[in-house]
Motif scaffolding. Sequence first.
Motif, PDB file in Angstrom:
ATOM      1  N   PRO A  66       0.753  -1.148  -0.035  1.00  0.00           N
ATOM      2  CA  PRO A  66      -0.156   0.189  -0.074  1.00  0.00           C
ATOM      3  C   PRO A  66       0.846   1.342   0.035  1.00  0.00           C
ATOM      4  N   ARG A  67       0.394   2.015  -0.625  1.00  0.00           N
ATOM      5  CA  ARG A  67       0.912   3.671  -0.653  1.00  0.00           C
ATOM      6  C   ARG A  67       1.098   4.154   0.679  1.00  0.00           C
ATOM      7  N   GLN A 131      -4.872   1.986  -1.686  1.00  0.00           N
ATOM      8  CA  GLN A 131      -3.940   3.106  -1.455  1.00  0.00           C
ATOM      9  C   GLN A 131      -4.309   4.017  -0.314  1.00  0.00           C
ATOM     10  N   ARG A 132      -5.316   3.532   0.451  1.00  0.00           N
ATOM     11  CA  ARG A 132      -5.486   4.119   1.555  1.00  0.00           C
ATOM     12  C   ARG A 132      -6.416   3.315   2.598  1.00  0.00           C
ATOM     13  N   ASP A 231      -8.282  11.047  -5.116  1.00  0.00           N
ATOM     14  CA  ASP A 231      -7.041  11.817  -4.856  1.00  0.00           C
ATOM     15  C   ASP A 231      -7.114  13.413  -5.167  1.00  0.00           C
TER      16      ASP A 231
END
Length: 237
Positions: A66-67, A131-132, A231
């Motif tokens: 994951p980012r 991503q979150r 985003d």
Amino acid sequence: MSLFSLLSWSQPARAVGVSPALSRAGRLVGLTALVLGLGACSVMPDHPVRPTQYDFGPGAMTAPAPRPALGQAVLVIADLEPSGGLDSSSMVLYRLAYTGDQQLRPYAQARWTLPPAQLVRLRLRDHLSLQRAVMSPTEGAALQRSQGQSLRVLRLELEEFSQVFDQPQQSSALVRLRATLLDSRPAGETLLAQRVFVTRQAALSPDAPGGVIALTQATDQLAQDLAQWIDAAPSKP
């Protein structure tokens, strides 16, 4: 009684001294039994055919790293609301656009494992959570009560989820989704952004399996578009 025995029984019985009238009557009874027997075979119901069930597949077989989410608000995905004919039914739906018909039609032998709204929400959650941090409304509310931090709330409405036939042998998946992004604080919610997403994906075959694959691909594309939109949305009202 077998077909051979019925035919044998309908033959003349001269060897046992039966009169011609009785012999004819016997042949008539035998032929009648034969016709009724064959007719019964033709109308006997087969085993009930259960509809084939479909989902979106297993998704990613490996989870990418994951980012980093430093400074990123937790995203809460509310229950996805269906509209129009997309109620709690699990039917796979299509439209005959080339006839000018505005009717949603169900495939007789194809079903989703869950209602489409639930399947779409789960697929979007899987994509967005790469991503979150993504939570359910219950988890988000508990976090906000305990820590008092702001959340991003994503409300979704599924407006169209069907296979559209532009020609008898040419069709595509159509997914239309209304998304509303809110900033949620203990004092209340504020609108950040709103958008309608429309995704079409050509089907490889003009049938239910082709439509299911195309709808899966269209949903995955919509998830990517939705992630980019979130985003780019303002972080504060």
